[in-house]
Scaffold this motif. Structure first.
Motif, PDB file in Angstrom:
ATOM      1  N   PRO B  13       0.875  -1.247  -0.034  1.00  0.00           N
ATOM      2  CA  PRO B  13       0.103   0.024   0.077  1.00  0.00           C
ATOM      3  C   PRO B  13       0.948   1.116  -0.004  1.00  0.00           C
ATOM      4  O   PRO B  13       0.471   2.254  -0.560  1.00  0.00           O
ATOM      5  N   HIS B  56      -5.941 -10.368   2.847  1.00  0.00           N
ATOM      6  CA  HIS B  56      -5.386  -9.450   4.045  1.00  0.00           C
ATOM      7  C   HIS B  56      -6.630  -9.175   5.002  1.00  0.00           C
ATOM      8  O   HIS B  56      -6.584  -8.110   5.728  1.00  0.00           O
ATOM      9  N   PHE B  57      -7.371 -10.059   5.303  1.00  0.00           N
ATOM     10  CA  PHE B  57      -8.454  -9.862   6.121  1.00  0.00           C
ATOM     11  C   PHE B  57      -9.526  -8.845   5.739  1.00  0.00           C
ATOM     12  O   PHE B  57      -9.994  -7.891   6.163  1.00  0.00           O
ATOM     13  N   ALA B  58      -9.555  -8.616   4.375  1.00  0.00           N
ATOM     14  CA  ALA B  58     -10.487  -7.834   3.475  1.00  0.00           C
ATOM     15  C   ALA B  58     -11.820  -8.346   3.559  1.00  0.00           C
ATOM     16  O   ALA B  58     -12.874  -7.710   3.542  1.00  0.00           O
ATOM     17  N   ASN B  59     -12.054  -9.505   2.926  1.00  0.00           N
ATOM     18  CA  ASN B  59     -13.218 -10.238   2.676  1.00  0.00           C
ATOM     19  C   ASN B  59     -13.428 -11.507   3.602  1.00  0.00           C
ATOM     20  O   ASN B  59     -14.560 -11.578   3.555  1.00  0.00           O
ATOM     21  N   PHE B  60     -12.683 -12.090   3.944  1.00  0.00           N
ATOM     22  CA  PHE B  60     -12.780 -13.205   4.888  1.00  0.00           C
ATOM     23  C   PHE B  60     -11.940 -13.042   5.773  1.00  0.00           C
ATOM     24  O   PHE B  60     -10.972 -12.488   6.107  1.00  0.00           O
ATOM     25  N   PHE B  61     -12.406 -13.772   7.047  1.00  0.00           N
ATOM     26  CA  PHE B  61     -11.835 -13.838   8.195  1.00  0.00           C
ATOM     27  C   PHE B  61     -11.851 -15.077   8.996  1.00  0.00           C
ATOM     28  O   PHE B  61     -12.339 -16.211   8.307  1.00  0.00           O
ATOM     29  N   PRO B  79     -11.028   1.089  -3.187  1.00  0.00           N
ATOM     30  CA  PRO B  79     -10.524   0.088  -2.334  1.00  0.00           C
ATOM     31  C   PRO B  79     -11.202   0.063  -0.860  1.00  0.00           C
ATOM     32  O   PRO B  79     -11.961   0.947  -0.676  1.00  0.00           O
ATOM     33  N   ILE B  80     -11.021  -0.967  -0.164  1.00  0.00           N
ATOM     34  CA  ILE B  80     -11.572  -1.050   1.132  1.00  0.00           C
ATOM     35  C   ILE B  80     -10.961  -0.221   1.957  1.00  0.00           C
ATOM     36  O   ILE B  80     -11.712   0.357   2.957  1.00  0.00           O
ATOM     37  N   GLU B  81      -9.718   0.161   2.031  1.00  0.00           N
ATOM     38  CA  GLU B  81      -9.034   1.107   2.622  1.00  0.00           C
ATOM     39  C   GLU B  81      -9.377   2.711   2.451  1.00  0.00           C
ATOM     40  O   GLU B  81     -10.131   3.155   1.404  1.00  0.00           O
ATOM     41  N   HIS B  90     -11.869   5.749  -4.708  1.00  0.00           N
ATOM     42  CA  HIS B  90     -12.922   4.570  -4.594  1.00  0.00           C
ATOM     43  C   HIS B  90     -13.397   4.523  -5.925  1.00  0.00           C
ATOM     44  O   HIS B  90     -13.832   5.464  -6.599  1.00  0.00           O
ATOM     45  N   LYS B 120     -14.880  -7.062  -2.063  1.00  0.00           N
ATOM     46  CA  LYS B 120     -14.152  -5.682  -1.990  1.00  0.00           C
ATOM     47  C   LYS B 120     -12.788  -5.799  -2.241  1.00  0.00           C
ATOM     48  O   LYS B 120     -12.034  -6.645  -1.415  1.00  0.00           O
ATOM     49  N   HIS B 123      -5.671  -3.359  -1.176  1.00  0.00           N
ATOM     50  CA  HIS B 123      -4.419  -2.856  -1.674  1.00  0.00           C
ATOM     51  C   HIS B 123      -3.796  -3.887  -2.728  1.00  0.00           C
ATOM     52  O   HIS B 123      -3.303  -3.915  -3.613  1.00  0.00           O
TER      53      HIS B 123
END
Lengths: 110, 273
Positions: B13, B56-61, B79-81, B90, B120, B123
């Motif tokens: 990023p 990077h834990f953006a969509n899945f956990f 971006p989600i960030e 965005h 989503k 980076h």
């Protein structure tokens, strides 16, 4: 991973990607945190935005990096806060984001 | 029709987000290398771009973490960030749902993977796209490898995923391009951020360029964590591309840039038979 660390990270995951939750958190932080099974130490760290302690408690760095940005922290302050957290509370207690450099080391000049 | 382009690049990023903290000449050199990759990608006239990126834990956990996942949506967003933090506005990014479905059906002949109609981009996808398809006019098919929450898929399974991606790409009528994004050695999002093991990076890139499967798959996660940091787990994305391309790699750019937290890398690989 302890159950409460899982929940602290779940909170970070949720808030990083949900703009509604971000708004709710700004309006009533306690109400949002009540939805997660946190230890008192985790809850205190999140309430006070203590990035250093959240780091030491073992929060995943990808989650914490975005949460710090959400709190408006600059990159330099975020790196410094993690290092200060280790200085105050000792080594990272869980996960794969442990610090390997010295406390007085500035790796990328920050 | 077939796989028409294969490459790898960094996705850190800082590359877009901390550009004002970096040496200007160094940044221009790196951005020039990304533009070179964009030109090579465009010259291959792709109908769609598969982006193999790292979780990077953006969509899945950790409540439901797939080893491998693939997007199956008509469009994505990112971006989600925070866009200011990342330095990327965005935007909506087009997908191709029928193509995703066709690819997934073939991949599942050999690799079990999760799929998602909602995704989503963070980076890991947005930083490369901001250089490679800056008008966001090429359909993107995201692929995700869990490099974040152990236990991680073994490297030989990342290789198997790459083989399956190639088989699937060769079976559809479209011209498919594919990139893997990630870091080599790096310690991102820690106070070590900026630490880079250049020797380790260059050895990995040597193995990748010669497409030496045995040497690439011989790393253990324990040794990678010790020598290349938790960020080194992302070699899985580069290994998948080597398995898919079956060619020889050519390094276009490599330079450790500590403020970007990674040895910035751009390479492509010929498409072998």
């Amino acid at each position: 991973m302890s159950m409460s660390l899982y929940h602290m990270q779940k909170f970070l995951f949720d808030i990083n990607r949900d703009r509604d939750l971000q708004r709710q958190f700004k309006e009533d932080m306690r109400d949002v945190l009540n939805r997660y099974a946190l230890s008192p130490e985790e809850r205190g760290a999140l309430e006070s935005g203590d990035i250093g302690l959240i780091y030491v408690l073992g929060a995943n760095g990808q989650l914490l990096m975005h949460f710090a940005a959400l709190l408006g922290m600059s990159w330099v302050d975020y790196i410094a806060a993690m290092r200060a957290g280790v200085g105050r509370h000792g080594p990272v207690r869980a996960g794969v984001y442990a610090m390997t450099t010295r406390l007085d080391e500035k790796v990328a000049d920050v | 029709m077939s796989l028409v382009f294969a490459g790898i690049c960094s996705h850190a990023p800082g590359i877009t987000g901390r550009v004002n903290m970096a040496d200007r000449a160094v940044t221009e050199e790196l951005y020039g290398a990304y533009r070179g990759m964009a030109d090579d990608l465009a010259a291959s006239k792709p109908d769609a771009l598969i982006v193999v990126a790292a979780e990077h834990f953006a969509n899945f956990f950790m409540n439901n973490m797939p080893a491998f996942a693939m997007g199956m949506a008509e469009s994505y967003e990112g971006p989600i960030e925070d866009p200011k933090w990342l330095g990327i506005p965005h935007t909506a990014v087009p997908g191709n749902a029928p193509l995703s479905q066709q690819l997934i059906r073939e991949i599942m002949q050999t690799v079990d993977l999760a799929y998602a109609e909602e995704w989503k981009f963070d980076h890991g996808v947005m930083v490369p796209l901001s250089f490679l398809t800056p008008r966001y006019n090429l359909p993107i098919i995201p692929v995700n490898i869990n490099c974040q929450g152990p236990p991680l898929a073994p490297l030989h399974r990342a290789w198997a995923l790459g083989e399956a991606l190639r088989r699937a790409a060769d079976q559809v009528p479209q011209r498919i391009a594919m990139i893997g994004t990630g870091g080599i050695s790096h310690w991102p999002a820690t106070p070590d951020s900026g630490k880079i093991n250049e020797q380790w990076d260059r050895e990995f890139l040597r193995r990748w360029q010669s497409n030496d499967k045995g040497a690439m798959l011989s790393y253990t996660d324990e040794a990678t964590y010790r020598d290349a940091g938790q960020g080194g787990f992302e070699i899985r994305t580069f290994i998948s591309i080597a398995a898919a391309a079956r060619g020889q790699g050519r390094l276009q750019y490599y330079r450790p840039i500590p403020i970007f937290s990674v040895g910035c890398t751009i390479a492509n690989m010929s498409i072998g038979n």
